[in-house]
Design a protein around this motif. Sequence first.
Motif, mmCIF file in Angstrom:
data_model
loop_
_atom_site.group_PDB
_atom_site.id
_atom_site.type_symbol
_atom_site.label_atom_id
_atom_site.label_comp_id
_atom_site.label_asym_id
_atom_site.label_seq_id
_atom_site.Cartn_x
_atom_site.Cartn_y
_atom_site.Cartn_z
ATOM 1 N N CYS A 133 -12.505 3.111 0.871
ATOM 2 C CA CYS A 133 -13.025 2.373 -0.283
ATOM 3 C C CYS A 133 -14.238 3.133 -0.829
ATOM 4 O O CYS A 133 -15.257 3.248 -0.156
ATOM 5 C CB CYS A 133 -13.420 0.948 0.105
ATOM 6 S SG CYS A 133 -14.161 0.011 -1.255
ATOM 7 N N ASP B 194 -6.661 -2.838 -5.649
ATOM 8 C CA ASP B 194 -6.594 -1.587 -6.403
ATOM 9 C C ASP B 194 -5.825 -1.728 -7.707
ATOM 10 O O ASP B 194 -6.201 -1.136 -8.723
ATOM 11 C CB ASP B 194 -5.947 -0.491 -5.548
ATOM 12 C CG ASP B 194 -6.806 -0.089 -4.363
ATOM 13 O OD1 ASP B 194 -8.034 -0.170 -4.479
ATOM 14 O OD2 ASP B 194 -6.248 0.289 -3.318
ATOM 15 N N THR B 195 -4.730 -2.506 -7.687
ATOM 16 C CA THR B 195 -3.932 -2.635 -8.904
ATOM 17 C C THR B 195 -4.770 -3.202 -10.042
ATOM 18 O O THR B 195 -4.771 -2.674 -11.157
ATOM 19 C CB THR B 195 -2.698 -3.515 -8.653
ATOM 20 O OG1 THR B 195 -3.104 -4.743 -8.037
ATOM 21 C CG2 THR B 195 -1.703 -2.809 -7.746
ATOM 22 N N GLU C 157 0.826 -1.206 0.000
ATOM 23 C CA GLU C 157 0.000 0.000 0.000
ATOM 24 C C GLU C 157 0.862 1.258 0.000
ATOM 25 O O GLU C 157 0.476 2.280 -0.591
ATOM 26 C CB GLU C 157 -0.946 0.018 1.198
ATOM 27 C CG GLU C 157 -1.901 1.208 1.180
ATOM 28 C CD GLU C 157 -2.821 1.283 2.385
ATOM 29 O OE1 GLU C 157 -3.619 2.233 2.439
ATOM 30 O OE2 GLU C 157 -2.739 0.402 3.260
ATOM 31 N N ASN D 2 1.446 2.181 -3.447
ATOM 32 C CA ASN D 2 0.223 2.171 -4.257
ATOM 33 C C ASN D 2 0.206 0.981 -5.213
ATOM 34 O O ASN D 2 -0.230 1.091 -6.367
ATOM 35 C CB ASN D 2 0.048 3.477 -5.038
ATOM 36 C CG ASN D 2 -1.426 3.838 -5.200
ATOM 37 O OD1 ASN D 2 -2.232 3.662 -4.294
ATOM 38 N ND2 ASN D 2 -1.781 4.361 -6.368
ATOM 39 N N TRP E 96 -12.599 7.845 -11.291
ATOM 40 C CA TRP E 96 -12.089 6.777 -10.429
ATOM 41 C C TRP E 96 -10.602 6.483 -10.610
ATOM 42 O O TRP E 96 -9.886 6.281 -9.638
ATOM 43 C CB TRP E 96 -12.896 5.498 -10.664
ATOM 44 C CG TRP E 96 -14.364 5.659 -10.451
ATOM 45 C CD1 TRP E 96 -15.357 5.512 -11.380
ATOM 46 C CD2 TRP E 96 -15.028 6.014 -9.230
ATOM 47 N NE1 TRP E 96 -16.595 5.750 -10.830
ATOM 48 C CE2 TRP E 96 -16.420 6.059 -9.498
ATOM 49 C CE3 TRP E 96 -14.586 6.301 -7.940
ATOM 50 C CZ2 TRP E 96 -17.368 6.378 -8.529
ATOM 51 C CZ3 TRP E 96 -15.520 6.613 -6.960
ATOM 52 C CH2 TRP E 96 -16.893 6.650 -7.264
ATOM 53 N N ARG F 147 -9.562 4.113 -2.284
ATOM 54 C CA ARG F 147 -9.328 2.693 -2.541
ATOM 55 C C ARG F 147 -10.586 2.090 -3.166
ATOM 56 O O ARG F 147 -11.625 2.743 -3.280
ATOM 57 C CB ARG F 147 -8.924 1.972 -1.262
ATOM 58 C CG ARG F 147 -7.617 2.529 -0.679
ATOM 59 C CD ARG F 147 -6.859 1.491 0.095
ATOM 60 N NE ARG F 147 -6.462 0.379 -0.769
ATOM 61 C CZ ARG F 147 -5.782 -0.683 -0.348
ATOM 62 N NH1 ARG F 147 -5.437 -0.768 0.931
ATOM 63 N NH2 ARG F 147 -5.446 -1.651 -1.161
ATOM 64 N N SER F 148 -10.490 0.824 -3.579
ATOM 65 C CA SER F 148 -11.572 0.207 -4.334
ATOM 66 C C SER F 148 -11.684 -1.266 -3.973
ATOM 67 O O SER F 148 -10.827 -1.820 -3.285
ATOM 68 C CB SER F 148 -11.297 0.345 -5.840
ATOM 69 O OG SER F 148 -10.082 -0.317 -6.181
ATOM 70 N N SER F 149 -12.759 -1.911 -4.464
ATOM 71 C CA SER F 149 -12.954 -3.347 -4.252
ATOM 72 C C SER F 149 -13.473 -3.986 -5.529
ATOM 73 O O SER F 149 -14.026 -3.310 -6.399
ATOM 74 C CB SER F 149 -13.942 -3.603 -3.106
ATOM 75 O OG SER F 149 -13.346 -3.338 -1.854
ATOM 76 N N LEU G 162 -7.446 6.935 -7.787
ATOM 77 C CA LEU G 162 -6.800 5.679 -7.406
ATOM 78 C C LEU G 162 -5.302 5.743 -7.675
ATOM 79 O O LEU G 162 -4.488 5.323 -6.844
ATOM 80 C CB LEU G 162 -7.424 4.504 -8.170
ATOM 81 C CG LEU G 162 -8.764 3.992 -7.650
ATOM 82 C CD1 LEU G 162 -9.426 3.060 -8.665
ATOM 83 C CD2 LEU G 162 -8.598 3.267 -6.307
ATOM 84 N N ASN H 116 -8.034 -3.256 -10.304
ATOM 85 C CA ASN H 116 -9.113 -2.333 -10.664
ATOM 86 C C ASN H 116 -8.597 -1.161 -11.487
ATOM 87 O O ASN H 116 -9.271 -0.697 -12.413
ATOM 88 C CB ASN H 116 -9.817 -1.839 -9.398
ATOM 89 C CG ASN H 116 -10.630 -2.925 -8.725
ATOM 90 O OD1 ASN H 116 -10.970 -3.930 -9.345
ATOM 91 N ND2 ASN H 116 -10.945 -2.743 -7.462
ATOM 92 N N MET H 117 -7.405 -0.677 -11.141
ATOM 93 C CA MET H 117 -6.832 0.413 -11.939
ATOM 94 C C MET H 117 -6.553 -0.047 -13.370
ATOM 95 O O MET H 117 -6.767 0.706 -14.325
ATOM 96 C CB MET H 117 -5.562 0.947 -11.269
ATOM 97 C CG MET H 117 -5.840 1.830 -10.055
ATOM 98 S SD MET H 117 -4.357 2.633 -9.389
ATOM 99 C CE MET H 117 -3.876 1.465 -8.114
#
Length: 419
Positions: free
Chosen positions: A184, A109-110, A101, A104, A128, A138-140, A132, A112-113
Amino acid sequence: MDFEFTPKVHDLRKRLLAFMDEHIYPNEEQHEREAKKAARDAEGGGSYTTLPMMQGLKDKARAAGLWNMFLPKSAHVPDGLTNLEYAPLCEIMGRRLWSTEVFNCSAPDTGNMEVFERYGTPEHQERWLKPLLAGEIRSSFAMTEPAVASSDATNIECNIRRDGDDYVINGRKWYITGAMNERCKVFILMGKTDPDNADRHRQQSMIVVPRDTPGVTVVRDMALMGVYDPPYGHPEVLFDNVRVPASSILLGEGRGFEIAQGRLGPGRIHHCMRMIGMAEAALELMCQRVVSRVAFHKPLAEQGVWRERIAKARMLIDQTRWMVLHTAWRMDTVGNKVAAKEIAMIKVLAPNNCVQVIDDAMQAFGAMGLSQDTLLVSFYAYARHLRVADGPDEVHRNAIAKHELANYRAPIPATVNAR
């Protein structure tokens, strides 16, 4: 195949090792204190807040040019790293999983990015992807469901229904990594838009769901091998008549599997890269232990059983590393789809090999190896859960066998086709 580090990787690796020595390893005790406090706060009903130490470390990593190193080389990121270039860097970060983290470079997240970068609209990327990439949110990734065998993704039941200018989502997901954290802000969700399509792989779609959309409810956090994971969590999440604009769909209806394959290939190899670093850290702990611990009037290192285990650990780690590097090279040269067999092989090989190394290290520490006084229990939980996450061993072995047997299937004679 040439696995020699490029000059860029030599430089990044040198700087990353120095950063780990200066900022990550010396902060382990503080990280542990803050993580324990986060766990107590969460048990008391508080939110899963980001650890206070993280922002300062992130600022240092960004200033050191050690930020978003996972980004693949692409049209949007011409200076990004190849999978082969990223492998040794990801391995270093894997020695302390929480450190990802800081740079990054942490899941989910990786992945999703990469989805937003490859498949998102300019609107998705502005809303988004940019925050990010900046580490501001952050994301899920919401895929697994409790009611069905999600190892077969065609079983997914979460319903995505078109209603005028919107989509309405109904379903229940669980083990949604990171969704408990207060930062998130968005889900990428996989569900069915066309459940009656004769092609079972065209029934699914992926859609973007803001975390604060009405109808999104975090039901409970899920323990991993009896342990919760503040400040991230792996909760069960209910989507009850969740309404989002039609523009939230990624690529269009029926293309969920296409996106999943693009996302999960890199995600799987990143997990394997991190596990190699974790296994190296476990072997280091085991060696330190056996040279200093005396039993039956001599150090453990002088006893044959421990020399055998250390030799086996070195072979298992190196075997895994070379397989992962080969897979990364294949992904870079022929693409994820053609490299599917290699990706499946490392997804089975890496967790099993690394679990064995970690298990032997735990044995060297005796009772302490089962306690909170070493990193080994958390290493074991991470490596063991990856025999299930991103597809269980059985599914990947089945895929490997299909690829292998395809070379032996006899073509159907033309006369038979004519009938």
